[in-house]
Design a protein around this motif. Structure first.
Motif, PDB file in Angstrom:
ATOM      1  N   LYS B  85      47.045  56.099  34.989  1.00  0.00           N
ATOM      2  CA  LYS B  85      46.945  56.093  33.527  1.00  0.00           C
ATOM      3  C   LYS B  85      45.513  56.317  33.045  1.00  0.00           C
ATOM      4  O   LYS B  85      45.279  56.442  31.829  1.00  0.00           O
ATOM      5  N   GLY B  86      44.548  56.287  33.989  1.00  0.00           N
ATOM      6  CA  GLY B  86      43.148  56.416  33.567  1.00  0.00           C
ATOM      7  C   GLY B  86      42.706  55.258  32.687  1.00  0.00           C
ATOM      8  O   GLY B  86      41.912  55.415  31.757  1.00  0.00           O
ATOM      9  N   LEU B  87      43.208  54.072  32.996  1.00  0.00           N
ATOM     10  CA  LEU B  87      42.943  52.897  32.143  1.00  0.00           C
ATOM     11  C   LEU B  87      42.919  51.665  33.044  1.00  0.00           C
ATOM     12  O   LEU B  87      43.921  51.342  33.670  1.00  0.00           O
ATOM     13  N   LYS B  88      41.765  50.997  33.110  1.00  0.00           N
ATOM     14  CA  LYS B  88      41.618  49.904  34.083  1.00  0.00           C
ATOM     15  C   LYS B  88      41.962  48.554  33.456  1.00  0.00           C
ATOM     16  O   LYS B  88      41.122  47.645  33.407  1.00  0.00           O
ATOM     17  N   LYS B  89      43.188  48.443  32.983  1.00  0.00           N
ATOM     18  CA  LYS B  89      43.605  47.204  32.352  1.00  0.00           C
ATOM     19  C   LYS B  89      45.092  46.954  32.623  1.00  0.00           C
ATOM     20  O   LYS B  89      45.907  47.854  32.474  1.00  0.00           O
ATOM     21  N   VAL B  90      45.394  45.725  33.044  1.00  0.00           N
ATOM     22  CA  VAL B  90      46.789  45.352  33.296  1.00  0.00           C
ATOM     23  C   VAL B  90      47.073  44.021  32.615  1.00  0.00           C
ATOM     24  O   VAL B  90      46.151  43.258  32.317  1.00  0.00           O
ATOM     25  N   ALA B  91      48.354  43.759  32.366  1.00  0.00           N
ATOM     26  CA  ALA B  91      48.737  42.518  31.678  1.00  0.00           C
ATOM     27  C   ALA B  91      49.641  41.682  32.570  1.00  0.00           C
ATOM     28  O   ALA B  91      50.547  42.221  33.224  1.00  0.00           O
ATOM     29  N   TYR B  92      49.361  40.380  32.589  1.00  0.00           N
ATOM     30  CA  TYR B  92      50.215  39.460  33.337  1.00  0.00           C
ATOM     31  C   TYR B  92      50.065  38.045  32.800  1.00  0.00           C
ATOM     32  O   TYR B  92      49.282  37.788  31.882  1.00  0.00           O
ATOM     33  N   HIS B  93      50.805  37.124  33.411  1.00  0.00           N
ATOM     34  CA  HIS B  93      50.817  35.716  33.011  1.00  0.00           C
ATOM     35  C   HIS B  93      49.486  35.035  33.389  1.00  0.00           C
ATOM     36  O   HIS B  93      48.887  35.397  34.401  1.00  0.00           O
ATOM     37  N   PRO B  94      49.053  34.058  32.608  1.00  0.00           N
ATOM     38  CA  PRO B  94      47.796  33.362  32.947  1.00  0.00           C
ATOM     39  C   PRO B  94      47.823  32.666  34.307  1.00  0.00           C
ATOM     40  O   PRO B  94      46.761  32.405  34.873  1.00  0.00           O
ATOM     41  N   LEU B  95      49.014  32.404  34.848  1.00  0.00           N
ATOM     42  CA  LEU B  95      49.098  31.764  36.156  1.00  0.00           C
ATOM     43  C   LEU B  95      49.546  32.742  37.244  1.00  0.00           C
ATOM     44  O   LEU B  95      49.981  32.341  38.323  1.00  0.00           O
ATOM     45  N   CYS B  96      49.392  34.012  36.969  1.00  0.00           N
ATOM     46  CA  CYS B  96      49.686  35.074  37.934  1.00  0.00           C
ATOM     47  C   CYS B  96      48.838  34.881  39.192  1.00  0.00           C
ATOM     48  O   CYS B  96      47.672  34.487  39.124  1.00  0.00           O
ATOM     49  N   HIS B  97      49.403  35.183  40.348  1.00  0.00           N
ATOM     50  CA  HIS B  97      48.680  35.052  41.623  1.00  0.00           C
ATOM     51  C   HIS B  97      47.345  35.795  41.585  1.00  0.00           C
ATOM     52  O   HIS B  97      46.325  35.295  42.066  1.00  0.00           O
ATOM     53  N   LEU B  98      47.342  36.973  40.988  1.00  0.00           N
ATOM     54  CA  LEU B  98      46.104  37.771  40.938  1.00  0.00           C
ATOM     55  C   LEU B  98      45.022  37.086  40.120  1.00  0.00           C
ATOM     56  O   LEU B  98      43.835  37.318  40.341  1.00  0.00           O
ATOM     57  N   GLU B  99      45.443  36.276  39.164  1.00  0.00           N
ATOM     58  CA  GLU B  99      44.475  35.627  38.286  1.00  0.00           C
ATOM     59  C   GLU B  99      43.948  34.323  38.891  1.00  0.00           C
ATOM     60  O   GLU B  99      42.795  33.973  38.667  1.00  0.00           O
ATOM     61  N   VAL B 100      44.793  33.625  39.656  1.00  0.00           N
ATOM     62  CA  VAL B 100      44.400  32.265  40.056  1.00  0.00           C
ATOM     63  C   VAL B 100      44.192  32.053  41.559  1.00  0.00           C
ATOM     64  O   VAL B 100      43.588  31.061  41.949  1.00  0.00           O
ATOM     65  N   HIS B 101      44.667  32.970  42.402  1.00  0.00           N
ATOM     66  CA  HIS B 101      44.599  32.684  43.849  1.00  0.00           C
ATOM     67  C   HIS B 101      43.869  33.736  44.669  1.00  0.00           C
ATOM     68  O   HIS B 101      43.943  33.709  45.890  1.00  0.00           O
ATOM     69  N   GLU B 102      43.235  34.701  44.032  1.00  0.00           N
ATOM     70  CA  GLU B 102      42.707  35.818  44.823  1.00  0.00           C
ATOM     71  C   GLU B 102      41.204  36.005  44.685  1.00  0.00           C
ATOM     72  O   GLU B 102      40.678  37.070  44.987  1.00  0.00           O
ATOM     73  N   GLU B 103      40.517  34.962  44.238  1.00  0.00           N
ATOM     74  CA  GLU B 103      39.057  35.029  44.124  1.00  0.00           C
ATOM     75  C   GLU B 103      38.617  36.264  43.335  1.00  0.00           C
ATOM     76  O   GLU B 103      37.591  36.883  43.639  1.00  0.00           O
ATOM     77  N   ASP B 104      39.413  36.608  42.335  1.00  0.00           N
ATOM     78  CA  ASP B 104      39.092  37.742  41.463  1.00  0.00           C
ATOM     79  C   ASP B 104      38.960  39.073  42.192  1.00  0.00           C
ATOM     80  O   ASP B 104      38.148  39.932  41.807  1.00  0.00           O
ATOM     81  N   GLY B 105      39.756  39.243  43.238  1.00  0.00           N
ATOM     82  CA  GLY B 105      39.724  40.504  43.980  1.00  0.00           C
ATOM     83  C   GLY B 105      39.973  41.713  43.080  1.00  0.00           C
ATOM     84  O   GLY B 105      39.339  42.752  43.217  1.00  0.00           O
ATOM     85  N   LEU B 106      40.914  41.567  42.149  1.00  0.00           N
ATOM     86  CA  LEU B 106      41.262  42.682  41.254  1.00  0.00           C
ATOM     87  C   LEU B 106      40.036  43.152  40.469  1.00  0.00           C
ATOM     88  O   LEU B 106      39.845  44.355  40.269  1.00  0.00           O
ATOM     89  N   LYS B 107      39.224  42.198  40.048  1.00  0.00           N
ATOM     90  CA  LYS B 107      38.033  42.571  39.282  1.00  0.00           C
ATOM     91  C   LYS B 107      36.910  43.001  40.208  1.00  0.00           C
ATOM     92  O   LYS B 107      36.226  43.998  39.960  1.00  0.00           O
ATOM     93  N   GLU B 108      36.707  42.247  41.301  1.00  0.00           N
ATOM     94  CA  GLU B 108      35.566  42.497  42.186  1.00  0.00           C
ATOM     95  C   GLU B 108      35.726  43.771  43.014  1.00  0.00           C
ATOM     96  O   GLU B 108      34.751  44.446  43.312  1.00  0.00           O
ATOM     97  N   LEU B 109      36.966  44.062  43.428  1.00  0.00           N
ATOM     98  CA  LEU B 109      37.187  45.239  44.275  1.00  0.00           C
ATOM     99  C   LEU B 109      37.641  46.452  43.479  1.00  0.00           C
ATOM    100  O   LEU B 109      37.401  47.580  43.883  1.00  0.00           O
ATOM    101  N   HIS B 110      38.333  46.205  42.360  1.00  0.00           N
ATOM    102  CA  HIS B 110      38.937  47.337  41.653  1.00  0.00           C
ATOM    103  C   HIS B 110      38.456  47.497  40.218  1.00  0.00           C
ATOM    104  O   HIS B 110      38.876  48.425  39.541  1.00  0.00           O
ATOM    105  N   GLN B 111      37.629  46.550  39.755  1.00  0.00           N
ATOM    106  CA  GLN B 111      37.105  46.624  38.386  1.00  0.00           C
ATOM    107  C   GLN B 111      38.222  46.767  37.354  1.00  0.00           C
ATOM    108  O   GLN B 111      38.105  47.493  36.361  1.00  0.00           O
TER     109      GLN B 111
END
Lengths: 364, 364
Positions: B85-111
């Protein structure tokens, strides 16, 4: 599946490795383990911690952590050293695993640029490091340099590069995927080699012959950081025991055989070098591995090797790769199978190889 | 190791899960497998391909690929949809695994930035998706929403969100770590639920009870891209068979038991809800899992649960977590152990729990 691969599998004696990668490798490792042993949970637990401490001690480092893959362990190492230096640039060989086998993970996931040292025909020398025009956070050395046949720099070169990097504040990392395999050549133990490096990665499915997995070692602070990145990469599995328990089993089984593999590699390279139109790189191996180059195209070599499987009962290689239209090669890696080869079978195989290489040369 | 954990391990009957994570789990899975089966090599080979095809078929998708972890599979999914999509933004629940259990991998590795939908007390509803102020490449739904006790939206809500995302060109991804566990509630098969989603991740060590590992499914193009990223992440191991062969074994063993686990979860939640100062979230479970909340502090509950282990021979939980200074909770997940519990033991345990909760309330 091609004809050579089939013939190699079916022939009674294979020259390379420890044998086919069958699930018996896992079954053997677990056969005598007590089923009541408890899995670690996300890196915490006695089994994994004991193994990591053992490996830290073998490598002479403060701490070690088990990773599912070397790809993950090494990218993370580069990231940590780059973050520490505030500089997203590292230097390594043009045939470094990170450059050629990882789909540019280092660039795509970590935005780290690479500076290539030396060239594709030789290892990194002291002058390559001191002559770098660009500043880098880390230099990575692969010992042995696999993609050029497993070459090594002199021990003195290691010492000099290490001292230079220390002086310049450049971190030095060891890609030691085949670290144990080179110790007989250097006549050093693992900790002695690792003392030149700030961080070290080793693999368990090359000479050790495990299923998969890697260990990263360094000081405590570095290892703690690597665990955070391991989670980010998706490598902090709830249970990694199928890998590290197998790694430990095969480590104990084979760590004492590295000298034997090295001597056998030298013997086998000698046999190849006596054949017409055949030469090994290096001429005299410095580990359990080397490359074999042929003055013949890939397709011709596939036919010849298939014939040797069928007529001499010996599988020299399951594949051939093209170098140019008239030159081809394969890689040899000595493991447990070599000692099981009857000497007369090997002699027959090399007689046949020599004869076929001469006949092919006459034709062209 | 604390007293409750020790007591839970030593008591004869545990309520949760399939049993302790011992290496017997691996040994059992491999016991009847032929040792001569050949490992895949870096994702290629009959064993892994057969399993992936089977899972693609179960999930009703064109293709599937086995990953060492869900963390890796889902970050990669977000990256692929964002790149598309050429857009670095996704939506999910505040308690999503990506948000709370992954040491911010989504942001740190994928921006990739996250937009949080709904709040920590409830699931994502249709209005949360239609009311988004920001454009996103992908919406991720977790079914059931684990960190709030395993809640589910209505089936009609799924339909509506799916139709809306399709219309707006937003990719819809399913975190189906516990997908099989919710099918009895929806009275649908896996493919029917997955048909609402462009990509699906499932896990093999929750209700299925395997060792580790995940499958990602979607269309062919998506899955091919995910393999490239898998290599970049360091997840393309030479051999993943210890995981996917175990996954297949436990899938066959337990896939038919999900309805039973669900019914047992409802029964057990009923027992909890009859006790003084105890309530479950949700009140009536919609899968094999729920949370149990206590009107008592963590430390008090640890003492009470330890006593129940010792006096009633029943382990209700091995841990308690703090919500506030006066409220605590734990998670329940029904597996094979529940059916082995003698009914009278369970009755005794809940009598004791009720009595202790009343006594504690009198004290305070």
């Amino acid at each position: 599946m091609n004809r050579l691969q089939d013939a190699y599998k079916e022939t009674p004696f294979q020259v390379n490795g420890h044998g086919p990668r069958k699930i018996q490798v896992l079954k053997e490792a677990f056969e005598n383990l007590d089923g009541q042993l408890e899995s670690e949970m996300y890196g915490k637990g006695k089994l994994i911690e004991d193994f990591q401490e053992k490996m830290a001690s073998v490598l002479g480092k403060e701490a070690a952590v088990f990773f599912p893959s070397g790809t993950m362990a090494q990218q993370i190492t580069m990231r940590i050293w780059c973050d520490e230096k505030g500089l997203k640039k590292v230097a390594y060989h043009p045939l470094c695993h990170l450059e050629v086998h990882e789909e540019d993970g280092l660039k795509e996931l970590h935005q780290i640029e690479s500076v290539l040292l030396a060239d594709k025909t030789r290892v990194i020398e002291f002058e390559d490091v001191t002559g770098m025009k660009e500043e880098v956070a880390c230099v990575l050395l692969e010992l042995p340099q696999r993609e050029i046949g497993g070459l090594l720099p002199d021990y003195q070169t290691l010492e000099a590069i290490s001292a230079y990097c220390k002086e310049k504040g450049i971190m030095l990392h060891l890609d030691g995927a085949r670290l144990f395999e080179i110790l007989p050549y250097y006549e050093k133990n693992a900790a002695e080699i690792c003392s030149f490096f700030d961080s070290v990665y080793i693999s368990f499915y090359k000479g050790i012959g495990g299923i998969a997995g890697a260990v990263l070692a360094g000081d405590n602070d570095f290892i703690e950081k690597s665990k955070v990145w391991k989670r980010r990469h998706g490598g902090d599995l709830i249970s990694l025991y199928p890998y590290y328990l197998s790694a430990d089993y095969y480590f104990e089984k084979r760590i004492g055989k590295m000298k034997q593999y090295y001597e056998e590699a030298k013997e086998l390279a000698g046999f190849y070098n006596q054949c017409y139109g055949v030469s090994t790189k290096p001429e005299v191996p410095v580990s359990n591995m080397f490359h074999v180059h042929f003055d013949a195209p890939k397709e011709v070599m596939e036919l010849i090797l298939t014939e040797i499987c069928k007529d001499a009962d010996v599988g020299l290689s399951s594949y051939v790769r093209e170098v140019t239209e008239t030159i081809s090669y394969f890689e040899v890696s000595i493991g447990d199978l070599y000692e099981k080869l009857p000497h007369e079978k090997l002699t027959d195989a090399f007689k046949l190889l020599d004869a076929r290489m001469r006949a092919n040369s006459d034709k062209t």
